[in-house]
Write an enzyme that holds these catalytic residues in place. Structure first.
Site, mmCIF file in Angstrom:
data_model
loop_
_atom_site.group_PDB
_atom_site.id
_atom_site.type_symbol
_atom_site.label_atom_id
_atom_site.label_comp_id
_atom_site.label_asym_id
_atom_site.label_seq_id
_atom_site.Cartn_x
_atom_site.Cartn_y
_atom_site.Cartn_z
ATOM 1 C CB SER A 241 -0.892 0.016 1.060
ATOM 2 O OG SER A 241 -2.187 0.679 0.791
ATOM 3 C CG HIS A 382 -5.575 -2.693 0.486
ATOM 4 N ND1 HIS A 382 -4.864 -2.531 -0.424
ATOM 5 C CD2 HIS A 382 -5.438 -1.697 1.522
ATOM 6 C CE1 HIS A 382 -3.880 -1.588 -0.172
ATOM 7 N NE2 HIS A 382 -4.249 -1.193 0.721
#
Ligand code: GCU
Length: 404
Positions: A241, A382
């Protein structure tokens, strides 16, 4: 007069016909047809462009840079590993202090390759090992007291760091906490390494957090170069990320990194802005005004007509191998846009002798495609999962461990 036009240039006309800027065309329109032209002219031009317009300027290694090993346990993790903890003081003692945690598998006959990445929640959060020093930096955890780490935080992020698996596959693991480097919570730019370089805060190309994290990865590599158990020429830089954005920029700016792994780095990482999908530049700069240089704000609202895009950042890493991973439900990162970006960097990899990405089109979920570069999109959200790590280690076995 007949002039030889290389195949990659013809292909790039096709790929880049859709408005994506071509990494192999100089700003003045000159096509880049040789590796020498890329190395001497185009690469420095792109590097300067992204430094000025997006990631900001970073310092080098400070003169007072100092590191000290404060822990070395050869019987860590039940005897499987040697744990080394190194305090890095970029401006000398006492502060700021950045702790590098390193695990090296025991019993290797020669220096091992390594994976280096920043972590989100503190070194102590990657594994319950009670020997890991608790960070004194701010932590963002429900179980912490006044944002200070406690023993209750140990191992809280372990699901994303399969330490034993990484070690059993013959790799060392090195990690550092993002908040040891610079605050990722308001007030920004206070504490951490940025105040050490006031000159770099003045311009629009200021030293933001993504730049600072990438810089800290390079400083970590400086320290790893001194550790004989590791082969510092075979270090893959990894990040998830926002820390994946930093890993890509570290790979782009520091060619000592032998490989780069981007785990769902999304906007400002691997994803293309031109597709206009997922998180955009306006959102990035509004929610995270401390991540990029101020100059990047001029592109808010212009995602689909940018004079640059993220495939060019990836191309700066060429011909060193890059693995990009996406997750199906991580729409924010536009999974297909992450793939398209890596693919659009191919002409540069090919010009420099790498085979680039084998897949011609976006591969099916949970299928890893690996050649000179690698890619997968897995099912789920995610995150960093064991599936992700298996693909990275398989890829590293081929592209990093060669010659073992
Ligand atoms: C937010 C941000 C992303 C970033 C992510 C993360 O979701 O919008 O750009 O990648 O945080 O770092 O977890």
């Amino acid at each position: 007069m007949f002039r030889f036009i290389p195949l990659h240039f013809l292909l790039s006309l096709h790929v880049f016909g859709a408005g994506l800027p071509d990494p192999l065309v100089m700003a003045d329109g000159t096509p880049v047809t040789t590796a020498a032209l890329w190395r001497e002219k185009r690469r420095p031009e792109l590097l300067e462009f992204f430094t000025r317009e997006m990631y900001g300027r970073s310092p080098g290694k400070p003169e007072k840079f100092f590191s000290e090993v404060f822990d070395r346990d050869e019987k860590a993790l039940g005897g499987k590993a040697t744990r080394i903890q190194i305090a890095i003081y970029p401006a000398g003692k006492p502060a700021p202090r950045m702790d590098l945690l390193v695990y090296v598998p025991n019993g290797a006959r020669q220096p091992v390759p390594a994976i280096l990445g920043l972590n989100f929640s503190g070194n102590h959060a990657i594994h319950p090992d009670p020997g890991i020093r608790l960070t004194e930096s701010w932590v963002d955890e429900k179980s912490s007291k006044d944002h200070r780490a406690t023993d209750a935080n140990r191992g809280s992020n372990a699901s994303q760091w399969p330490v034993e698996t990484i070690l059993s596959r013959g790799y060392a693991l090195a990690t550092m906490y993002r908040e040891d480097v610079c605050p990722d919570h308001p007030p920004y730019f206070e504490g951490g390494v940025q105040p050490l370089f006031p000159e770099l805060q003045k311009g629009d190309d200021n030293f933001g957090n993504i730049g600072a994290w990438a810089w800290a990865l390079s400083r970590s590599l400086d320290v790893l170069e001194k550790e004989p158990l590791l082969d510092s020429k075979r270090v893959a830089v990894f990040g998830f990320s926002r820390l994946g954005k930093a890993a890509l920029w570290a790979g782009a700016t520091d060619d000592r990194f032998a490989m780069v792994i981007s785990n769902e780095s999304g906007a400002g990482g691997a994803k293309l802005f031109h597709r206009g999908l997922g998180e955009d530049i306006a959102r990035l700069n509004t929610n995270f005004p401390h991540w990029f240089a101020k100059s990047f704000r001029q592109y808010m609202g212009k995602d689909t007509e940018l004079p640059f895009d993220q495939h060019q950042v990836i191309s700066l890493i060429a011909p060193r191998p890059v693995y990009v991973a996406s997750a199906e439900d991580d729409k924010h990162s536009d999974p297909e846009g992450e793939f398209a970006s890596l693919q659009a960097a191919d002409p540069v990899f090919e010009l420099l002798g790498s085979s680039g990405l084998p897949a011609g089109k976006w591969p099916a979920v949970n299928t890893s495609t690996q050649g000179g570069n690698g890619y997968h999109v897995r099912t789920g959200r995610h995150d960093v999962t064991d599936f992700d790590w298996r693909q990275y280690l398989d890829f590293a076995d081929k592209r990093l461990k060669k010659g073992d």
